[in-house]
Each structure stands twice: as C-alpha cells, then as structure tokens.
Scaffold this motif. Sequence first.
Motif, PDB file in Angstrom:
ATOM      1  N   ILE A 321       0.943  -1.288  -0.045  1.00  0.00           N
ATOM      2  CA  ILE A 321      -0.042  -0.069  -0.069  1.00  0.00           C
ATOM      3  C   ILE A 321       0.826   1.422  -0.212  1.00  0.00           C
ATOM      4  CG2 ILE A 321      -1.603   1.138   1.393  1.00  0.00           C
ATOM      5  CD1 ILE A 321      -2.781  -1.627   2.361  1.00  0.00           C
ATOM      6  N   GLU A 322       1.860   1.283   0.850  1.00  0.00           N
ATOM      7  CA  GLU A 322       2.978   2.323   0.943  1.00  0.00           C
ATOM      8  C   GLU A 322       3.356   2.658  -0.694  1.00  0.00           C
ATOM      9  OE1 GLU A 322       7.289   3.409   2.713  1.00  0.00           O
ATOM     10  OE2 GLU A 322       6.272   1.806   3.467  1.00  0.00           O
ATOM     11  N   CYS A 323       3.714   1.626  -1.442  1.00  0.00           N
ATOM     12  CA  CYS A 323       4.293   1.709  -2.893  1.00  0.00           C
ATOM     13  C   CYS A 323       3.294   2.165  -3.801  1.00  0.00           C
ATOM     14  CB  CYS A 323       4.880   0.471  -3.213  1.00  0.00           C
ATOM     15  SG  CYS A 323       6.413  -0.418  -2.357  1.00  0.00           S
ATOM     16  N   ILE A 324       2.118   1.650  -3.734  1.00  0.00           N
ATOM     17  CA  ILE A 324       1.074   2.247  -4.706  1.00  0.00           C
ATOM     18  C   ILE A 324       0.741   3.712  -4.403  1.00  0.00           C
ATOM     19  CG2 ILE A 324       0.210  -0.028  -5.252  1.00  0.00           C
ATOM     20  CD1 ILE A 324      -2.360   0.578  -3.826  1.00  0.00           C
ATOM     21  N   SER A 325       0.787   4.103  -2.964  1.00  0.00           N
ATOM     22  CA  SER A 325       0.555   5.528  -2.498  1.00  0.00           C
ATOM     23  C   SER A 325       1.628   6.305  -3.147  1.00  0.00           C
ATOM     24  CB  SER A 325       0.363   5.716  -1.002  1.00  0.00           C
ATOM     25  OG  SER A 325      -0.696   4.702  -0.452  1.00  0.00           O
ATOM     26  N   LYS A 363       1.346   7.187   6.243  1.00  0.00           N
ATOM     27  CA  LYS A 363       1.994   8.476   6.062  1.00  0.00           C
ATOM     28  C   LYS A 363       1.831   9.067   4.629  1.00  0.00           C
ATOM     29  CE  LYS A 363       6.495  10.852   6.833  1.00  0.00           C
ATOM     30  NZ  LYS A 363       7.746  10.420   7.231  1.00  0.00           N
ATOM     31  N   TYR A 364       1.954   7.893   3.717  1.00  0.00           N
ATOM     32  CA  TYR A 364       2.007   8.424   2.139  1.00  0.00           C
ATOM     33  C   TYR A 364       0.586   7.931   1.733  1.00  0.00           C
ATOM     34  CZ  TYR A 364       6.914   8.183   2.968  1.00  0.00           C
ATOM     35  OH  TYR A 364       8.210   8.468   3.210  1.00  0.00           O
ATOM     36  N   PHE A 365      -0.346   7.128   2.450  1.00  0.00           N
ATOM     37  CA  PHE A 365      -1.645   6.721   1.700  1.00  0.00           C
ATOM     38  C   PHE A 365      -2.527   7.759   2.063  1.00  0.00           C
ATOM     39  CE2 PHE A 365      -6.022   5.183   2.442  1.00  0.00           C
ATOM     40  CZ  PHE A 365      -6.225   4.358   1.349  1.00  0.00           C
ATOM     41  N   VAL A 366      -2.263   8.468   3.213  1.00  0.00           N
ATOM     42  CA  VAL A 366      -3.675   9.507   3.562  1.00  0.00           C
ATOM     43  C   VAL A 366      -3.349  10.806   2.474  1.00  0.00           C
ATOM     44  CG1 VAL A 366      -4.006  11.284   5.343  1.00  0.00           C
ATOM     45  CG2 VAL A 366      -4.121   8.872   5.890  1.00  0.00           C
ATOM     46  N   PRO A 367      -2.043  11.518   2.479  1.00  0.00           N
ATOM     47  CA  PRO A 367      -1.856  12.337   1.270  1.00  0.00           C
ATOM     48  C   PRO A 367      -2.403  12.119  -0.132  1.00  0.00           C
ATOM     49  CG  PRO A 367      -0.040  12.318   2.883  1.00  0.00           C
ATOM     50  CD  PRO A 367      -0.845  11.082   2.943  1.00  0.00           C
ATOM     51  N   ALA A 368      -2.172  10.840  -0.227  1.00  0.00           N
ATOM     52  CA  ALA A 368      -2.186  10.476  -1.737  1.00  0.00           C
ATOM     53  C   ALA A 368      -3.876  10.306  -2.123  1.00  0.00           C
ATOM     54  CB  ALA A 368      -1.535   9.053  -2.164  1.00  0.00           C
ATOM     55  N   TYR A 369      -4.521   9.667  -1.139  1.00  0.00           N
ATOM     56  CA  TYR A 369      -5.760   9.460  -1.385  1.00  0.00           C
ATOM     57  C   TYR A 369      -6.849  10.029  -0.709  1.00  0.00           C
ATOM     58  CZ  TYR A 369      -3.312   5.808  -3.839  1.00  0.00           C
ATOM     59  OH  TYR A 369      -2.684   5.084  -5.133  1.00  0.00           O
ATOM     60  N   LEU A 370      -6.776  10.645   0.544  1.00  0.00           N
ATOM     61  CA  LEU A 370      -7.583  11.078   1.411  1.00  0.00           C
ATOM     62  C   LEU A 370      -7.759  12.420   1.663  1.00  0.00           C
ATOM     63  CD1 LEU A 370      -7.474   8.179   4.155  1.00  0.00           C
ATOM     64  CD2 LEU A 370      -8.912   8.207   2.235  1.00  0.00           C
ATOM     65  N   VAL A 371      -6.741  13.249   1.334  1.00  0.00           N
ATOM     66  CA  VAL A 371      -6.591  14.627   1.645  1.00  0.00           C
ATOM     67  C   VAL A 371      -7.871  15.367   0.729  1.00  0.00           C
ATOM     68  CG1 VAL A 371      -5.282  16.789   1.258  1.00  0.00           C
ATOM     69  CG2 VAL A 371      -4.259  14.884   2.464  1.00  0.00           C
ATOM     70  N   LYS A 372      -7.875  15.081  -0.548  1.00  0.00           N
ATOM     71  CA  LYS A 372      -9.069  16.007  -1.064  1.00  0.00           C
ATOM     72  C   LYS A 372     -10.567  15.312  -0.687  1.00  0.00           C
ATOM     73  CE  LYS A 372      -5.996  15.934  -5.146  1.00  0.00           C
ATOM     74  NZ  LYS A 372      -6.150  15.507  -6.456  1.00  0.00           N
ATOM     75  N   GLY A 373     -10.699  14.457   0.173  1.00  0.00           N
ATOM     76  CA  GLY A 373     -11.927  14.281   0.695  1.00  0.00           C
ATOM     77  C   GLY A 373     -12.906  15.481   1.618  1.00  0.00           C
ATOM     78  N   ASP A 374     -13.920  15.236   1.967  1.00  0.00           N
ATOM     79  CA  ASP A 374     -14.661  16.130   2.737  1.00  0.00           C
ATOM     80  C   ASP A 374     -14.162  16.341   4.117  1.00  0.00           C
ATOM     81  OD1 ASP A 374     -15.586  13.776   3.664  1.00  0.00           O
ATOM     82  OD2 ASP A 374     -17.639  14.113   3.272  1.00  0.00           O
TER      83      ASP A 374
END
Length: 881
Positions: A321-325, A363-374
């Motif tokens: 998951i870290e790598c794909i993020s 640490k990398y998943f949240v900025p990559a996929y969740l920051v743009k959420g509501d």
Amino acid sequence: MDFHHTAACPAIYPCPKDTVVRWSAAKGIGRITSRLTSALGDEVLSSVLELFSPGEGDGSWHGGCLALAELARRGLLLPISFPKVVPVVVKALHYDIRRGPHSVGSHVRDAAAYVCWAFGRAYYHTDMKEILGQLAPHLLTVACYDREVNCRRAAAAAFQENVGRQGNYPHGIDIVNAADYFSLASRVNSYLHVAVGIAQYEGYLYPFVEELMYNKICHWEKSLRELAAEALSALVKYDPEYFANFVVEKLIPCTLSSDLCMRHGATLAAGELVLALHQCGFALSTDKQKKFAGIVPAIEKARLYRGKGGEIMRAAVSRFIECISLSCLFVPEKTKRTLLDTLNENSRHPNSQIQNAAVQALKYFVPAYLVKGDGENLDSITSKYLEQLTDPNVAARRGSALAIGALPYGFLAKRWRVILLKLCNSCAIEDKPEDRDAEARVNAVKGLISVCETLTQVREHPDTHSKEDDLSLFLLIKNEVMMSLFKALDDYSVDNRGDVGSWVREAAMYGLEKCTYILCKRESMGFQGKSQEVDSVLKMPNRDVENNQSQSLVDANLATSLVGGFVKQAVEKMDKLREVAAKGLLRILHNKMFFIPFIPHREKLEEIVPNEVDLKWGVPTFSYPRFIQLLQFSCYSRYVLSGLVISIGGLQDSLRKASITALLEYLQSPETEHTERSSREHNLCTDILWVLEQYKRCDRVIIPTLKTIEILFSKKILLNMEGYTPIFCAAVLDSLAVEMKGSKDFSKLYAGVAILGYIASIPESVNIRAFSHLLTFLAHRYPKIRKASAEQVYLVLLQNGELVAEDKMERALEIISETCWEGDIEEAKQQRLGLHDIAGLETGLLPKPGNGASNKNNEKGATTASDENASYSSLVGSSGF
C-alpha cells in the motif's frame, strides 16, 4: 571396468557428512583415470555424471562436482564432452533443496564454482569460447544473488579465472572489478549495487530477473525475499516495458499462491515494481492499475491473514500500500476504504513491525488518497485515532499514537490543541498498573514529536496563519509538550523485561532535542542571521537578558533543564543511554543551524563535550571523569548527582569502580587547593541531602544513594568538614529514620546500618543519636540484620571510647561478642537492654526496632509484632518465593 566400479564410484557416494572422504575419492578418481585408456576414461565420466540424477542426495552432487573438477584439472575431461558436462554444472550452480525451515546445497554450489574455475585453467580459449558464454551468466547470477558469501566469492573467483586466462571477454575486466572479493562480502551490497552494475551489460539482465523471480522471491528466508523484491525493482530502469508486461503478469497471480513464501515475496515484489516503474516515468495502463489495486482486496477475500504466515502477509500488504501510494496509482473509492481499513487494522496489531509498516504506509496513503475528501471524513479519521489513545487495548494505543504522528497538516490543523494535549497525557505513566505499557508511551512521545514538526513546518510561512495562533502553538510546545517530555525523562518503569522506562527516556531525549530546535527556529525568524543573534545575546547587560528571556521561547530555565536532563542520563548506569545523551548534548552545543541561547557555563560544557566524532561516550572510564566536573556548578550538580549515585550504588562492578574513582579524583584532586576541596565536599553534602529529600521513599534512588554515602564514609570523606559534618550527619540520620522504618529491603538495611556505624564513630555530639539508633537494630526481626548491627556496634565501641564508660567497656564488648544475635529474638532484646543500661541510654526515648509494622498496627497490640512465624513468612514473601 570392474576395477573402475570398485575403486571409484563407491568412494564418491559416502555419508553426506564426510566431505573429506568425497574430496579424497575425487582425487583418487583423477589419479586412476589418468592411467586408463580414452574409452575407459569416458566410462568413468559417464559413471560420474550418473551421480547428478534428481534422485541422488546433496552428497552425491557434491562428490560428482569434485570429481569433474579433478578430471578437468588433469586434462582428462575432453572438450568433446562439454555438451554433456556443462548442463550438469549449470544445474549444480543453482542446487538448493528445501528441507523444513532451511535448505541444503551451498557446498554443491561452491563445488560447481570450483568446476568452472578448473575449466578456466585447463582449456584453451578456442575450446572455452562458447562454453564461457553459457557459464558466465550463471556464474555471475550466483556471484550476485547467492545466499552464502562463500558461494558468491567462489563464483566470482571462477569468473575472474576464466576472464584472466581465456583472453578477451566482453566487459570482463569491468565486471571483475565490480564483483571483487570485498564487494561481495555484504549480501545487501551484492544484491543492490554489484548486480545492478553488472546488469547494464548485455546478456545479464534477463538471467538476473529470472533468478530473482523464480528462486529468490520465493526463498524460505524472509529477509532474503524482502531483499530480492528490492533488488528486482532496482533492475527496472534497464527495461521498464519488459517488467511492466512480462514480469508483472507473472507476479500478480503469485500473490494468491498457496505457498506462503511465494505470495509474500510476490506481494513485496509487486509493490516495489510499481514504485520503480513510477520513478522511471513509465505509465501503466488503466487495466494494469486496476489489477494492482485489486491485489489487497483479493488477499483479504482469500483470508490469507489467517493461520500460518498471517503476520508476514500483513507487513507485506502494508508495504505494498505504501508503494502504490507513492506511485499515485489509480484506486477506486471502494478500494480506498478497504485499504484504509486494512491499515487501521494493522496499526492495532500487537506486533511492532506490523504496526510500524502500517503507520509508514499511512503516512503516504492519506496524502495521496484522502486529503481531497470532505472535512467530516477528515475529522472522523482524526477523532477515531484520538479515541484509541485511551483504548483498553494496549496495541490500539500504541498504533493510534504513531498514526496521529503520520497524519498530514490538514488532519491536524483544526484540533491541534486537543491533539497535542492528549498526546502529552499519553506520555505520562498510566494511573492503573494494569494499563501501564512502556511501548505505548514511547509511541506517544514519537507521535507527539511528529505532530509538532508537522504543525510547525507549515507555519514557517507567516502569511498562512495569524500571529496570535502561531504564538499560542509555540507557547503550548514550550509549556506543555516540553514539560511532558521532561517528565518522560523520569520514567524508570520496570517489568519482567527489565528497565523498559529506558525506551521512553531515549525517545524523550530525541524529542526534547527536536522541540528545542523548533523553538529556536521560530525564535530566530525575523533576525538577520544566527551570528548577529548570538552576538546580541552575548553583549546584553544582565537586566536586558532577563527581560529578553521573559519574552523568549527559549529561556535560561528551559536551557538549564534541557542540559541537566541530558547530563543526568549521561552519568547513569546504561551504556546505550549514556552514549545517546552525550551525543545529543554534543549536537545541542555545537549545532551549526540553531544556536540555543541562555545555556549556563556553555564554555565549560563545550570543553567537556568537544565537537569531535567517534568519542567513546559509552565507556565509563572516558565519560564519567568529564561529566563529574559539572558538580562544581550549582545549576547542574543536582542533575549530575541524582544520576551518578545510580551508578555508584549499582550492581555492576566495573561501572561502580569507574564512577566512584571519578568522584574521588574530583574531590581529592591534588591540583585543587584545600579551600576548594572543602567547598566541593560541602556542595556535595548539600546535593546528597537534596537527593535524599527529593526521592524520599523511592528505593530506586535511595538505596544507591545510601550505598554512595557508605562508600564515601569508608574513604574518610564528608566526615572531616569543620562545622558542617554534624549538620550533614544529623540530616542523614533524619533520612535514615524515615527510610529504614518498616523496610524489608536487605540492601537498604545493610547500607543504613553501616552508615549509622560510621556516624557513631565520629567525635561529634551526633554520634550518640546514631549509636542509639544502631542499638535498636540489635532486636530487628531479621537475624542477619541483628548480626550486622552487632558487628557495627562492636567496631564503634573499639573506635569511639566515649560512648561507654571505660570501666563498662569490657562488659559491653563481652555482651556483643558472646551473644548469638542470629538466634532467639527475645534473648537479643534482653541483651540489647543490657547495652542500653551500660551506655546510659533511656530506652523509652529510643526509636523502636524496625519490625515492618506501622505505628497504627503497634497500637492494636504487641502480639502481632512479636509473632516470629509472621515475621518469617513476610521475610520469605519479600525474597520472592
């Protein structure tokens, strides 16, 4: 031919343990074959080749390789036989048979490399031209990727021999220079540097990839699988399209393999390949991105976290998951929620490695996929982690603290005050003993530091936030975060693993250093430069300095506490912490980026801790003489002494000798004047009394402090101070009256009795009080304490004749020497009363002997205290039986 079968073949296939027999048999075959005709020699070779059948054991393969090498070395293996021999040698170079939790075959691979070495010495270039082209990729594959260092070096030596003797070989010299004896010593270096350098030459890339794919990512050793996945990704840059098409198609189905080793290695390799392709700028097709995104849901659907190897797969999935993020791979919304749930579940796992892998991925998943959420979604994630900080599940507390530290600024900005305060509370020792967990506090400290760094890095740009909001954040860091970290420096928790509090203290030192730099960096904003700021501080009058401190984020109190906390750890008993503290202090004093102002006696500190590398701070004889010098400064002396007594009064003999020697040299240095030595002793006495008062009833500090006083008294130190010795001794007696009352600790009682003996021996008025206190221990409930007290009383009477009248001295010594103090306690009490009368002491004014019962219990009746069986049972209980 009968001679051949009886003399040769049976000797090659002995017991697998008998390597020397196989070697001797191979030599014998060479000597015998050299005397046979060509036709018979071919029959010998055929018999030797039969030993390489799949049904034979590793001993047979090893013996066969030795025999082939011997035949080749003697020129008995003709070039016409190469088509039959070379395929066998190639198989032997990769011989590795799994047996349970390990494998066998390293000796076969080593012997196969010896065969190749013998080929290079025995044949002409014309004969070896084609053969070397076949063997070279396999030799270099073994040289770079074999698990055993002897096999890597043997294969490299064989390749070097062939390159040197067979003439011009493409890139041969360059490869020999890259894969030399020393560069192959490290497996990591071989996989990630030597192999990558060789793969750039034609003919080696694809054999290397096949070796990693088919043999190494499914290897039985976990660390080798991880290294192989990383090595495979390092080769992507040479042919990204080949990896994106062929290699990926092979790996993805293997992630669901029934073999644990295969699916673990394939999952790791798939993640590393995605990241490497992204770094090379290669864009994967939408179809392939969907396949990669579906790997984790497929693993969970197959329930591959359960049973054997579940923990290994969890760590591999977190890394994937870290790598794909990092690669910003396209992931559907539903899959994002699945991946987040996976990371949350892994962060709650009791295994620390799985937790760390999950947090690193988060640490990398949240900025990559969740920051743009509501915003509500962001708040719900943060709130969930905050709730888990007080979860009864220890693993949840550990993981949530690290997870909060991994969140980006957007998740922390709105509730930063609540987050920091909750993490500060989590750094403290839990109130309930059953909830206490050192790892949770360590992670809380780490998470707290990470949150502070995240919040302050964004706020370095003054336009983004109001000055009031900025100031409140940095004041909170100074007043709450730093104070929590200072309290964490006093975490001396112990469990069955030992001093687990040392983990918290180490993390706290790192955190204090980081937070100090944060405050100094914020303080320096607006100044033109470091040097001007330093000069302005140094040139300020005292009154201006005080006014500046009141408005400063870093003041003298903070600087003193910071240095004092590090110094205390630098003189305690654990080598690792002493080294960490000293190196941290070195960075604080000599930091080129941040100047930390208001450090008292900075010049002396820089002299004690010079800006030099490779100083052996963990060696007691090196570090203690340096830090002991800080005892002369009142702002640091108490920090130093409170740590020093732990070493002097500890159990480790070498540490005790080094620390007490350094202290004695400081107190009795011939270079100092008499008045200076007296002043040092006086200051030491004051600090010792402070330690006794500060750590009252804390056996961790009090017992070694009493032992330290005993050692100093035995060296005739602190007993000859004009005017101050009676005051010091009286204060020590007050402390002993509190500490020894009801104590069951033998080491404390022994040290206390010895101190009473020393004080009773000095010609001061306080000796009567010490002697009367010492007499009470003659009726102590523990026989050994009664005996030790009697010995001390005997010595006191011999040294100080003023305590007993001269005509009664002989009678007193007779009572002490002839009474069996380890016998009946009633008899001991009677003899003690006799000594009271002889000494002229009033028994009603004497303190009662320490019998382990409180005054409240004594008021209920004397039967409990005089019950010998109850006393003995409590003794057994205190001994741990």
